[in-house]
Design a protein around this motif. Structure first.
Motif, PDB file in Angstrom:
ATOM      1  N   LEU A  14      17.748 -13.035   1.536  1.00 36.44           N
ATOM      2  CA  LEU A  14      18.282 -11.789   2.100  1.00 36.44           C
ATOM      3  C   LEU A  14      19.540 -11.343   1.356  1.00 36.44           C
ATOM      4  N   GLU A  15      20.359 -12.294   0.987  1.00 39.46           N
ATOM      5  CA  GLU A  15      21.566 -11.936   0.239  1.00 39.46           C
ATOM      6  C   GLU A  15      21.203 -11.320  -1.112  1.00 39.46           C
ATOM      7  N   LEU A  16      20.186 -11.845  -1.759  1.00 41.38           N
ATOM      8  CA  LEU A  16      19.732 -11.276  -3.020  1.00 41.38           C
ATOM      9  C   LEU A  16      19.164  -9.876  -2.817  1.00 41.38           C
ATOM     10  N   LEU A  17      18.449  -9.710  -1.706  1.00 44.12           N
ATOM     11  CA  LEU A  17      17.852  -8.406  -1.401  1.00 44.12           C
ATOM     12  C   LEU A  17      18.937  -7.351  -1.219  1.00 44.12           C
ATOM     13  N   HIS A  18      20.040  -7.737  -0.574  1.00 47.78           N
ATOM     14  CA  HIS A  18      21.109  -6.785  -0.273  1.00 47.78           C
ATOM     15  C   HIS A  18      22.288  -6.912  -1.241  1.00 47.78           C
ATOM     16  N   GLN A  19      22.075  -7.613  -2.326  1.00 46.85           N
ATOM     17  CA  GLN A  19      23.143  -7.839  -3.307  1.00 46.85           C
ATOM     18  C   GLN A  19      23.734  -6.519  -3.800  1.00 46.85           C
ATOM     19  N   GLU A  20      22.866  -5.553  -4.007  1.00 43.26           N
ATOM     20  CA  GLU A  20      23.304  -4.200  -4.325  1.00 43.26           C
ATOM     21  C   GLU A  20      22.291  -3.232  -3.753  1.00 43.26           C
ATOM     22  N   GLU A  21      22.716  -2.016  -3.567  1.00 38.17           N
ATOM     23  CA  GLU A  21      21.852  -1.033  -2.928  1.00 38.17           C
ATOM     24  C   GLU A  21      20.621  -0.743  -3.786  1.00 38.17           C
ATOM     25  N   ILE A  22      19.466  -0.700  -3.124  1.00 35.56           N
ATOM     26  CA  ILE A  22      18.219  -0.358  -3.798  1.00 35.56           C
ATOM     27  C   ILE A  22      17.975   1.130  -3.588  1.00 35.56           C
ATOM     28  N   GLU A  23      18.073   1.884  -4.660  1.00 32.17           N
ATOM     29  CA  GLU A  23      18.041   3.337  -4.549  1.00 32.17           C
ATOM     30  C   GLU A  23      16.645   3.922  -4.741  1.00 32.17           C
ATOM     31  N   ILE A  52      11.777  -7.481  -7.814  1.00 33.40           N
ATOM     32  CA  ILE A  52      11.622  -6.150  -7.231  1.00 33.40           C
ATOM     33  C   ILE A  52      10.990  -5.223  -8.263  1.00 33.40           C
ATOM     34  N   LYS A  53       9.848  -4.645  -7.917  1.00 34.97           N
ATOM     35  CA  LYS A  53       9.244  -3.642  -8.794  1.00 34.97           C
ATOM     36  C   LYS A  53       9.277  -2.301  -8.072  1.00 34.97           C
ATOM     37  N   HIS A  54       9.821  -1.300  -8.748  1.00 39.94           N
ATOM     38  CA  HIS A  54       9.989   0.009  -8.122  1.00 39.94           C
ATOM     39  C   HIS A  54       8.757   0.895  -8.320  1.00 39.94           C
ATOM     40  N   SER A  55       8.765   2.035  -7.681  1.00 42.16           N
ATOM     41  CA  SER A  55       7.616   2.942  -7.732  1.00 42.16           C
ATOM     42  C   SER A  55       7.337   3.452  -9.136  1.00 42.16           C
ATOM     43  N   ASP A  56       8.367   3.460 -10.000  1.00 41.08           N
ATOM     44  CA  ASP A  56       8.171   3.899 -11.391  1.00 41.08           C
ATOM     45  C   ASP A  56       7.842   2.708 -12.303  1.00 41.08           C
ATOM     46  N   PHE A  57       7.558   1.537 -11.683  1.00 39.76           N
ATOM     47  CA  PHE A  57       7.152   0.315 -12.366  1.00 39.76           C
ATOM     48  C   PHE A  57       8.294  -0.371 -13.118  1.00 39.76           C
ATOM     49  N   THR A  58       9.514   0.077 -12.944  1.00 35.41           N
ATOM     50  CA  THR A  58      10.641  -0.672 -13.498  1.00 35.41           C
ATOM     51  C   THR A  58      10.817  -1.954 -12.691  1.00 35.41           C
ATOM     52  N   LEU A  59      11.221  -3.004 -13.384  1.00 30.50           N
ATOM     53  CA  LEU A  59      11.290  -4.325 -12.769  1.00 30.50           C
ATOM     54  C   LEU A  59      12.718  -4.834 -12.743  1.00 30.50           C
ATOM     55  N   GLU A  97       0.827  -1.204   0.000  1.00 33.17           N
ATOM     56  CA  GLU A  97       0.000   0.000   0.000  1.00 33.17           C
ATOM     57  C   GLU A  97       0.865   1.259   0.000  1.00 33.17           C
ATOM     58  N   LYS A  98       2.027   1.181   0.646  1.00 33.63           N
ATOM     59  CA  LYS A  98       2.980   2.291   0.654  1.00 33.63           C
ATOM     60  C   LYS A  98       4.336   1.780   0.183  1.00 33.63           C
ATOM     61  N   ASP A  99       5.023   2.604  -0.586  1.00 32.55           N
ATOM     62  CA  ASP A  99       6.337   2.212  -1.079  1.00 32.55           C
ATOM     63  C   ASP A  99       7.303   1.963   0.078  1.00 32.55           C
ATOM     64  N   LEU A 100       8.169   0.970  -0.113  1.00 31.75           N
ATOM     65  CA  LEU A 100       9.194   0.653   0.872  1.00 31.75           C
ATOM     66  C   LEU A 100      10.480   1.375   0.505  1.00 31.75           C
ATOM     67  N   ILE A 101      11.163   1.884   1.524  1.00 30.07           N
ATOM     68  CA  ILE A 101      12.364   2.691   1.262  1.00 30.07           C
ATOM     69  C   ILE A 101      13.592   2.140   1.994  1.00 30.07           C
ATOM     70  N   THR A 102      13.467   1.894   3.282  1.00 30.28           N
ATOM     71  CA  THR A 102      14.632   1.514   4.072  1.00 30.28           C
ATOM     72  C   THR A 102      14.920   0.020   3.973  1.00 30.28           C
ATOM     73  N   PRO A 103      16.184  -0.385   4.203  1.00 32.43           N
ATOM     74  CA  PRO A 103      16.530  -1.809   4.197  1.00 32.43           C
ATOM     75  C   PRO A 103      15.704  -2.621   5.198  1.00 32.43           C
ATOM     76  N   GLN A 104      15.418  -2.025   6.353  1.00 33.18           N
ATOM     77  CA  GLN A 104      14.632  -2.724   7.363  1.00 33.18           C
ATOM     78  C   GLN A 104      13.203  -2.962   6.878  1.00 33.18           C
ATOM     79  N   GLU A 105      12.619  -1.979   6.213  1.00 31.05           N
ATOM     80  CA  GLU A 105      11.272  -2.142   5.659  1.00 31.05           C
ATOM     81  C   GLU A 105      11.247  -3.254   4.615  1.00 31.05           C
TER      82      GLU A 105
END
Length: 352
Positions: A307-316, A279-286, A241-249
């Motif tokens: 988790l390793e895949l999630l943190h493989q590179e920074e999600i900006e 991972i789909k971003h707020s601009d709908f890029t996949l 419902e709301k975009d996720l931003i932080t690594p913890q989220e």
């Protein structure tokens, strides 16, 4: 089935009957999974963003998906199918191919069988179904959409080529939006246009699919109804419902998706060596990230790799959807019951 999810909601909620309704999302977020015929009059269709749907119809009713209920009715429908034939190939919860060449009731008319099946579905579930009848799967699928809702159509062998010549290229089953646009850029707007091109040309432009396109426009489709199909992957996903931003989220919201995949793995008794994060971003890029292991991972290893895949590179960029799946499975035949929903493109699968 006609507008299956939406029709089930209207069946169970009499106060919603005759009103524009969609299943999935809400006024601000998510994606439409099914739209009632009342909603379609406003130009609302499946896969449309819920926000756009709300703009098109301010009085639109949003219903949360209830997959347990949809599966319940889907299984009732499947039982009706098997009263006539065991050659049933499910496409989704609400659609299937049936081969009734030899059937359990001894009817020689597929048209009569379709009428009987539709009548039984209405009697037992209260829902309308449409049917298409022809001599192969491709034409049966196309004809099933001709007289919706609550109707059926037949394409006879002697009618097939003339019918296909007039059919807009975007209406051909299996030709998606991107391919249709490519064909239109080549001057192919209907079946007649497609038929004018040689096999050599179509193969050059569309690769292996060129032979398929060459055949189907001539009414040739040799694929048999397959009751058992090889599964290639299993996955779950969640649109937030709301975009996720932080690594913890991201970590906290990936966990329920992971747990849903684990439930499906256990329920179906399968394993997979390739783990894929979507991972789909707020601009709908996949974006997808995958890792293939030498052994089938246990639950702890699966979560660690996720988790390793999630943190493989920074999600900006902000994230609107996370998905997780497995492939390279340890099965050779379909092991999931008809009606299994593998991906949930809504805002909260946990409430389905």
């Amino acid at each position: 089935m006609d507008a299956f999810y939406a029709s089930v909601e209207q069946l169970d909620h009499p106060e919603w009957r005759g009103k524009p309704l969609v299943v999935g999302g809400n006024e601000a977020r998510g994606v439409v999974a099914a739209a009632s015929y009342e909603a379609r009059k406003f130009g609302i269709f499946s896969a449309m963003s819920s926000a756009l749907a709300a703009k098109k119809c301010p009085q639109l009713i949003f219903a949360r998906p209830r997959f347990d209920r949809y599966k319940e009715i889907s299984n009732q429908i499947r039982e009706i199918f098997h009263e006539y034939t065991d050659l049933v190939e499910p496409l989704s919860l609400d659609e299937a191919f049936l081969d009734v060449t030899e059937n359990k009731v001894g009817l020689k008319s597929a048209i009569l069988i379709a009428k009987q099946i539709r009548a039984k579905i209405k009697e037992r579930t209260g829902l309308n179904a449409s049917a298409g009848v022809s001599y192969n799967k491709f034409l049966a699928k196309i004809s099933s959409d001709l007289n919706k809702p609550n109707g059926q159509a037949v394409i006879l062998p002697e009618e097939a080529e003339a019918f296909l010549e007039k059919l807009p290229i975007g209406k051909f089953f299996g030709i998606g939006k991107v391919t249709a646009e490519k064909m239109q850029s080549l001057g192919i707007h209907n079946g007649k246009d497609l038929k004018e091109y040689s096999l050599q040309f179509l193969t050059k432009k569309f690769g292996k699919s060129g032979l398929h396109y060459y055949n189907i426009v001539r009414g040739i489709h040799l694929s048999e109804v397959q009751p058992h199909r090889v599964r290639k992957s299993l996955s779950a996903e969640n649109t937030f419902e709301k975009d996720l931003i932080t690594p913890q989220e991201l970590k906290e919201n990936l966990r329920p998706v992971f747990e849903e995949v684990i439930k499906r793995i256990e329920r179906n008794g399968i394993k997979g060596r390739t783990i894929t994060l979507k991972i789909k971003h707020s601009d709908f890029t996949l974006q997808t990230r995958s890792r293939t292991l030498e052994q089938y991972p246990d639950e702890e290893t699966f979560w660690k790799i996720a988790l390793e895949l999630l943190h493989q590179e920074e999600i900006e960029q902000p994230v609107r959807l996370l998905g997780l799946g497995i492939s390279n499975l340890n099965i050779t035949e379909e092991q999931v019951h008809f009606g299994e929903q593998l991906k949930i493109p809504f805002e909260k699968f946990s409430q389905g």
